[in-house]
Design an enzyme around this catalytic site. Structure first.
Site, short mmCIF file in Angstrom:
data_model
loop_
_atom_site.label_atom_id
_atom_site.label_comp_id
_atom_site.label_asym_id
_atom_site.label_seq_id
_atom_site.Cartn_x
_atom_site.Cartn_y
_atom_site.Cartn_z
N CYS A 65 0.81 -1.22 0.00
CA CYS A 65 0.00 0.00 0.00
C CYS A 65 0.85 1.27 0.00
O CYS A 65 0.62 2.18 -0.80
CB CYS A 65 -0.99 -0.01 1.17
N HIS B 4 -2.84 1.26 6.91
CA HIS B 4 -3.07 1.18 5.46
C HIS B 4 -3.19 2.59 4.90
O HIS B 4 -3.61 3.53 5.59
CB HIS B 4 -4.35 0.39 5.17
N HIS C 171 -5.76 1.94 -4.27
CA HIS C 171 -4.84 1.40 -3.28
C HIS C 171 -4.39 0.00 -3.68
O HIS C 171 -4.95 -0.62 -4.58
CB HIS C 171 -5.48 1.38 -1.89
#
Length: 207
Positions: free
Chosen positions: A129, A181, A193
Site C-alpha cells: 500500500c 493502510h 490502493h
C-alpha cells in the site's frame, strides 16, 4: 486524512479548424479522461478543476485532449470550457504546479491498476500500500515520501473528508489505534490502493 500539497464504436474525425489551436479548462472537481468518445470506454486518467489542457479533436459532444505528460484521451464537453489560455509548464506558476502535480500523481496511479500486491513492493511491477503511494509521488511529482503508511501520515497536513482533493492520501487504522493502510483519493468519492496479498491495485468507493 492527510493532504500532500503537492495532483463501442471507434471513430476518427477530422478536427474542426476552429479548434485547431484551442485549449480547454476543466470546470468540475474531477473529470475522467477516456480512451474514446463515450462513457463505455475505459478511464485513462483524471483531471482536476482548473487544469488547462490542449484540444486536438472533437466528436459528438466529446473533445480529444492531450495532457502535458503525453497521455491523450477524450472528455465530455459538458465539463470543460474552451479557452485560449496557454498550457503552462510546471515551473511557471505555483497554482498550476499544484494542479499539475496532483493530476500527474493520479494519472500514474491509474496506470498501475491491476498490478499485483507484494509486501515491501516499491514498483514498478508490484506494490504494497505505501509502496504504491511512495512510487507515484516520487515518479510523477519528484516528491519522496516516508516509506511506511504510518510514517507517510506525517508527510502532510490533516484535512477533513470534505476537503479532500485528487492526489491526497487517506489512511486507515483497521479498528486499532495505529495507522495500518494508505490509499490515494482520486475524486468522486473513490480511492486507489494496493489492498492485500493475493489482490491487485484497484480503486474503490471511500464512502
Amino acid at each position: 486524512l492527510v493532504a500532500l500539497g503537492i495532483g463501442a464504436v471507434a471513430v476518427s474525425l477530422n478536427m474542426d479548424k476552429a479548434y485547431a489551436d484551442s485549449t480547454v479548462t476543466v470546470n468540475v472537481s474531477a473529470l475522467n479522461v477516456r480512451s474514446g468518445p463515450s462513457t463505455s470506454y475505459s478511464i485513462k486518467a483524471k483531471l482536476t478543476h482548473g487544469q488547462v489542457i490542449k484540444l486536438t479533436d472533437k466528436s459528438n459532444g466529446w473533445y480529444k485532449v492531450s495532457l502535458t505528460n503525453g497521455i491523450t484521451g477524450w472528455v465530455k464537453d459538458d465539463y470543460i470550457k474552451i479557452t485560449t489560455e496557454s498550457v503552462t509548464d510546471n515551473s511557471q506558476n505555483s497554482n498550476n504546479n499544484s494542479t499539475s502535480y496532483r493530476s500527474a500523481v493520479v494519472n500514474l496511479a491509474y496506470s498501475l491498476l491491476g498490478k499485483p500486491y507484494a509486501w515491501g513492493g516499491n514498483g514498478p511491477n508490484s506494490f504494497d500500500c505505501s509502496g504504491l503511494t511512495y512510487y507515484c509521488y516520487k515518479n510523477a511529482a519528484g516528491i519522496t515520501l516516508n516509506r511506511s503508511s504510518a510514517a507517510q501520515a506525517s508527510n502532510g497536513r490533516y484535512v477533513s473528508k470534505s476537503e479532500l482533493k485528487p492526489g491526497d492520501l487517506i489512511f486507515f487504522n483497521s479498528g486499532t489505534n495505529r495507522i495500518r493502510h494508505v490509499g490515494m483519493y482520486v475524486g468522486n468519492g473513490q480511492f486507489i490502493h494496493a489492498p492485500s496479498p493475493g489482490k491487485s491495485v484497484k480503486y474503490e468507493n471511500l464512502y
